[in-house]
Design an enzyme around this catalytic site. Structure first.
Site, PDB file in Angstrom:
ATOM      1  N   ASP A 214       0.894  -1.105  -0.010  1.00 44.77           N
ATOM      2  CA  ASP A 214       0.082  -0.135  -0.010  1.00 44.77           C
ATOM      3  C   ASP A 214       0.849   1.175  -0.022  1.00 44.77           C
ATOM      4  O   ASP A 214       1.804   1.144   0.868  1.00 44.77           O
ATOM      5  CB  ASP A 214      -0.970  -0.022   1.007  1.00 44.77           C
ATOM      6  CG  ASP A 214      -1.995  -1.113   1.248  1.00 44.77           C
ATOM      7  OD1 ASP A 214      -2.444  -1.759   0.175  1.00 44.77           O
ATOM      8  OD2 ASP A 214      -2.303  -1.564   2.283  1.00 44.77           O
TER       9      ASP A 214
ATOM     10  N   GLN B 194     -16.431  -5.183  -5.340  1.00 43.92           N
ATOM     11  CA  GLN B 194     -16.098  -5.602  -6.743  1.00 43.92           C
ATOM     12  C   GLN B 194     -17.450  -6.771  -7.158  1.00 43.92           C
ATOM     13  O   GLN B 194     -17.435  -6.991  -8.360  1.00 43.92           O
ATOM     14  CB  GLN B 194     -14.770  -6.509  -6.723  1.00 43.92           C
ATOM     15  CG  GLN B 194     -14.938  -7.970  -6.409  1.00 43.92           C
ATOM     16  CD  GLN B 194     -14.486  -7.699  -4.691  1.00 43.92           C
ATOM     17  OE1 GLN B 194     -14.709  -6.937  -3.797  1.00 43.92           O
ATOM     18  NE2 GLN B 194     -13.963  -8.897  -4.232  1.00 43.92           N
TER      19      GLN B 194
ATOM     20  N   GLY C  19     -18.106   0.563  11.396  1.00 40.96           N
ATOM     21  CA  GLY C  19     -17.182   1.533  11.655  1.00 40.96           C
ATOM     22  C   GLY C  19     -17.184   1.788  13.235  1.00 40.96           C
ATOM     23  O   GLY C  19     -17.090   0.941  13.943  1.00 40.96           O
ATOM     24  N   PRO C  20     -17.405   3.068  13.721  1.00 38.96           N
ATOM     25  CA  PRO C  20     -16.903   3.573  15.218  1.00 38.96           C
ATOM     26  C   PRO C  20     -18.227   2.724  15.856  1.00 38.96           C
ATOM     27  O   PRO C  20     -18.222   2.855  17.152  1.00 38.96           O
ATOM     28  CB  PRO C  20     -17.235   5.125  14.999  1.00 38.96           C
ATOM     29  CG  PRO C  20     -16.641   5.131  13.778  1.00 38.96           C
ATOM     30  CD  PRO C  20     -17.091   4.351  12.809  1.00 38.96           C
TER      31      PRO C  20
ATOM     32  N   GLY D 108     -19.100  -0.179  15.795  1.00 34.11           N
ATOM     33  CA  GLY D 108     -18.967  -1.804  16.185  1.00 34.11           C
ATOM     34  C   GLY D 108     -19.594  -2.830  15.013  1.00 34.11           C
ATOM     35  O   GLY D 108     -19.087  -2.283  13.835  1.00 34.11           O
TER      36      GLY D 108
ATOM     37  N   ASP E 232      -9.937  -5.614   8.815  1.00 35.07           N
ATOM     38  CA  ASP E 232      -9.451  -6.967   8.628  1.00 35.07           C
ATOM     39  C   ASP E 232      -8.956  -7.476   9.827  1.00 35.07           C
ATOM     40  O   ASP E 232      -9.039  -8.699  10.148  1.00 35.07           O
ATOM     41  CB  ASP E 232      -8.095  -6.564   7.758  1.00 35.07           C
ATOM     42  CG  ASP E 232      -8.487  -6.502   6.168  1.00 35.07           C
ATOM     43  OD1 ASP E 232      -9.640  -6.914   5.790  1.00 35.07           O
ATOM     44  OD2 ASP E 232      -7.732  -5.837   5.354  1.00 35.07           O
TER      45      ASP E 232
END
Length: 327
Positions: free
Chosen positions: A12, A173, A225-226, A228, A257
């Protein structure tokens, strides 16, 4: 037996833009697509969803098997993964080709513009799961992380043919896949992972309602996200698992991940999914605080303190038993 993780292995290139991306094209000239940003910082980090998940499992004391494709520049990356408990002997290395690259530019609001170069993955496909199974002598679970849709489909079919339980992480995708393909990809998964946006894409892509999807998977875990995660299973009420609070975010890359790694680590050890998700949220908090997706340490004491503070003493005791073998 180990968890096999299939999907992308990449480097990355993370660029920080100390401004805001324009919300719309230049007024009166919508045909212009050229945008120029003066970057503040460039960092090169190890990444790729499959490698990130494998790293997290290794940090928790598992011996995950990474299954993917890398280029001739993979040597240093391979040493790094092996040092952190990842079996890389099932990675196919393509001579003369570079490992996949992702260039990601992030503005001050956290909005991102990404470009992905497949590199070696364009020249070869990952090894068949049968050969991985023969080499390792057994696999507890196959985690199918985002990658080439054709390869993801091949892996789900292999899992069914070999009788291997599998989990699938759906990413954007799928918008390029046929309805039949998406249905085949998720049907029979022991655990289905999505984000909120991907969950909507998945319903559109399959034509199934949320209930119809739940009838076809063991559990559906949506990262919020924030907030949970949300765990859903057929015939049961959704179970929210809040994130760890009071985390100073250094870099969000890899947090999802890490969440999936922790959840899978608990899942294969027989713990209830909600408890496994608490472990995942705790591991994700480490990833949020560290630059890059594979730079966070594994501190059992700190992790247990976070679990205790967020979910209580019983949760911490249960998670501690999952970390018996943690390094």
């Amino acid at each position: 037996m180990p968890i096999a993780v299939t999907g992308v292995i990449a480097m990355d290139h993370l660029i920080t833009f100390p401004g805001r991306f324009p919300a719309r094209p230049v007024t009166g000239r919508p045909h212009l697509a050229t945008l120029t940003f003066l970057a503040e910082r460039l960092e090169t980090r190890r990444g790729g969803g499959a490698a990130n998940i494998a790293y997290g499992l290794g940090r928790l004391g598992h011996d995950p098997v990474l299954v993917g494709v890398a280029g001739s520049d993979f040597a240093d990356y391979q040493v790094w993964l092996k040092q952190h408990g990842v079996d890389t002997d099932s990675v196919r290395v393509v001579p003369g080709e570079p490992t996949a690259r992702q260039v990601c530019t992030t503005d001050i609001d956290g909005h991102r513009v990404s470009t992905f170069r497949p590199g070696a993955t364009r020249s070869a496909r990952a090894r068949p799961l049968r050969t991985v199974l023969e080499r390792t002598g057994g696999i507890d679970l196959v985690m199918i992380a985002p990658g080439d849709p054709a390869v993801m489909l091949r892996h789900t079919k292999e899992c069914r043919a070999l009788g291997l339980p599998f989990a699938v992480h759906i990413a954007r995708q799928i918008s390029g896949m046929s309805r039949t393909g998406v249905k085949s990809l998720v049907s029979g998964a022991r655990c289905l992972f999505t984000g909120e946006t991907e969950s909507e894409l998945l319903r559109d892509a399959t034509g199934w309602t949320a209930g119809q999807l739940l009838d076809r998977v063991g559990a559906w875990v949506t990262a919020l996200g924030p907030a949970g995660v949300r765990i859903e299973r057929a015939g049961r009420r959704p179970s929210p698992v809040p994130a760890i609070g009071s985390v100073t975010v250094t870099d969000p890359a890899g947090a999802g991940d890490a969440l999936r790694a922790g959840l899978l680590a608990g899942l294969v050890r027989g713990t209830p999914l909600e408890r496994a998700a608490q472990l995942g949220c705790a591991l994700a908090s480490f990833a949020l605080e560290s630059p890059g997706a594979q730079e966070y340490p594994m501190n059992v004491r700190v992790l247990l303190n976070r679990v205790r503070g967020a979910y209580g003493h019983t949760a911490a005791a249960s998670v501690r038993r999952l970390l018996t073998y943690a390094a």
